[in-house]
Design a protein around this motif. Structure first.
Motif, mmCIF file in Angstrom:
data_model
loop_
_atom_site.group_PDB
_atom_site.id
_atom_site.type_symbol
_atom_site.label_atom_id
_atom_site.label_comp_id
_atom_site.label_asym_id
_atom_site.label_seq_id
_atom_site.Cartn_x
_atom_site.Cartn_y
_atom_site.Cartn_z
ATOM 1 N N GLU A 1 0.860 -1.187 0.000
ATOM 2 C CA GLU A 1 0.000 0.000 0.000
ATOM 3 C C GLU A 1 0.891 1.229 0.000
ATOM 4 O O GLU A 1 2.033 1.195 0.470
ATOM 5 N N ILE A 2 0.348 2.320 -0.539
ATOM 6 C CA ILE A 2 1.026 3.618 -0.558
ATOM 7 C C ILE A 2 0.159 4.634 0.179
ATOM 8 O O ILE A 2 -1.071 4.598 0.078
ATOM 9 N N HIS A 3 0.801 5.535 0.919
ATOM 10 C CA HIS A 3 0.120 6.665 1.533
ATOM 11 C C HIS A 3 0.588 7.963 0.891
ATOM 12 O O HIS A 3 1.784 8.137 0.603
ATOM 13 N N LEU A 4 -0.360 8.882 0.687
ATOM 14 C CA LEU A 4 -0.073 10.238 0.224
ATOM 15 C C LEU A 4 -0.739 11.213 1.178
ATOM 16 O O LEU A 4 -1.866 10.977 1.620
ATOM 17 N N ALA A 5 -0.054 12.305 1.492
ATOM 18 C CA ALA A 5 -0.612 13.294 2.408
ATOM 19 C C ALA A 5 0.053 14.637 2.167
ATOM 20 O O ALA A 5 1.023 14.751 1.412
ATOM 21 N N GLY A 6 -0.466 15.662 2.820
ATOM 22 C CA GLY A 6 0.131 16.984 2.747
ATOM 23 C C GLY A 6 1.009 17.264 3.945
ATOM 24 O O GLY A 6 0.878 16.639 4.998
ATOM 25 N N HIS A 7 1.932 18.203 3.784
ATOM 26 C CA HIS A 7 2.834 18.581 4.872
ATOM 27 C C HIS A 7 2.884 20.100 5.017
ATOM 28 O O HIS A 7 2.608 20.847 4.074
ATOM 29 N N ALA A 8 3.244 20.545 6.212
ATOM 30 C CA ALA A 8 3.412 21.971 6.482
ATOM 31 C C ALA A 8 4.879 22.346 6.357
ATOM 32 O O ALA A 8 5.763 21.534 6.636
ATOM 33 N N GLU A 9 5.136 23.591 5.945
ATOM 34 C CA GLU A 9 6.500 24.077 5.775
ATOM 35 C C GLU A 9 6.848 25.059 6.886
ATOM 36 O O GLU A 9 6.079 25.951 7.211
ATOM 37 N N ASP A 10 8.023 24.882 7.465
ATOM 38 C CA ASP A 10 8.513 25.747 8.542
ATOM 39 C C ASP A 10 10.022 25.872 8.361
ATOM 40 O O ASP A 10 10.576 25.442 7.346
ATOM 41 N N VAL A 11 10.694 26.483 9.327
ATOM 42 C CA VAL A 11 12.160 26.548 9.340
ATOM 43 C C VAL A 11 12.639 26.148 10.725
ATOM 44 O O VAL A 11 11.924 26.323 11.721
ATOM 45 N N ASP A 12 13.858 25.595 10.793
ATOM 46 C CA ASP A 12 14.411 25.224 12.088
ATOM 47 C C ASP A 12 15.157 26.408 12.704
ATOM 48 O O ASP A 12 15.074 27.537 12.204
ATOM 49 N N ASP A 13 15.856 26.168 13.798
ATOM 50 C CA ASP A 13 16.524 27.253 14.527
ATOM 51 C C ASP A 13 17.622 27.928 13.725
ATOM 52 O O ASP A 13 18.027 29.045 14.028
#
Length: 295
Positions: A210-222
């Motif tokens: 099986e395959i999963h597809l989803a959305g992600h949020a974009e941020d920045v690290d320290d």
């Protein structure tokens, strides 16, 4: 005493599916577009009865079902929780899903329970523990499971086995299949600085169930570097669609789940993502067949 409906174990077709939310039930049942399958989190159905079970029983009559666990903590060095495994077995026996899957992660330690699916060091010791845990789960469920690759934000310095090789060995030794989450590959690649396409070329694609597809949020690290969060709260990113197309070109059509667990929209938005996946499956599946004929 309530008599539970019995189901045949219907296989999951190589088509798009959707993570089922009870609010979408009527829209799914009356839609001219018939989704390939539905998937639920096992932990949401570990109670004895009530409204969620009534709706899922209705949906299960019309659609193949996949059950995805998020709380087994299969990577915990302390072993599995027998009570949780017994509850999972009850859900699986009740609904006879076509597929059962879990995460390559841990989320419990002693009496502490965490909301996150936490990564593991990829070492021979960890590998042996996970294979033993998979044996226990599969013996309890009387069927093989799929294990999902994680989304990661850091890597363990003590890891001595590449993740793709680690997953391949788990599947080989444990007799399980793999669930490829393409968004997790992209998230981990950006966060840890490796190439997602190279990862997929090394992935044991023949073991995918099986395959999963989803959305992600974009941020920045320290430090100001890009940081992606596996948020499941928006449409699939173009970069993830491109990686998915590559996989289907190598494997042919596979059951593909659209995951959307937070800020869940109305059903037509999820359906649109499923239709996109179906179009890619048709196009790249044809290229796979052409390659197979000329291979």
């Amino acid at each position: 005493m309530t008599t539970l409906k019995t189901f045949d174990r219907r296989p999951i077709p190589p088509r798009p599916g959707a993570g089922f939310k009870t609010a979408h039930a009527d829209a799914i049942l009356t839609d001219d577009y018939r989704i390939g399958f539905l998937e639920v989190h096992a932990e949401n159905y570990m109670g004895e009865g009530g409204h969620p079970h009534r709706i899922l029983t209705r949906m299960r009559s019309d659609f193949p079902l996949s059950i995805h666990g998020v709380g087994m903590s299969i990577g915990s060095p302390r072993g599995l929780d027998p009570a949780h495994l017994a509850r999972l077995r009850t859900v699986v026996e009740r609904y006879e899903p076509g597929l059962v899957s879990e995460h390559l992660a841990w989320s419990t330690h002693d009496d502490a329970y965490y909301n996150d699916l936490l990564p593991l060091p990829y070492t021979p010791e960890t590998l042996a523990d996970i294979v033993a845990h998979i044996d226990t789960v599969q013996e309890a469920l009387k069927r093989p499971i799929l294990l999902e690759n994680p989304s990661t934000y850091v890597a363990f310095s003590e890891s001595s086995i590449p993740e793709t090789e680690f997953l391949d060995e788990i599947a080989r030794q444990g007799g399980c299949g793999l669930l490829l989450d393409v968004n997790n590959v992209h998230v981990s690649a950006v966060n840890n600085g490796f190439d997602a396409m190279s990862y997929l070329k090394a992935f044991p694609l023949e073991r995918i169930g099986e395959i999963h597809l989803a959305g992600h949020a974009e941020d920045v690290d320290d430090t100001g570097a890009p940081l992606l969060i596996d948020a499941h709260d928006r449409p699939v990113d173009d970069a993830v669609w491109a990686l998915y197309a590559f996989v289907i070109r190598q494997t042919g059509p596979l059951p593909t789940l659209i995951e959307w667990d937070n800020d869940v929209p109305e059903w037509p938005v999820l359906k649109r993502e499923a239709v996109l996946a179906e179009a890619i499956m048709a196009k790249e599946g044809e290229r796979f067949l052409l390659g197979a004929r000329h291979g």
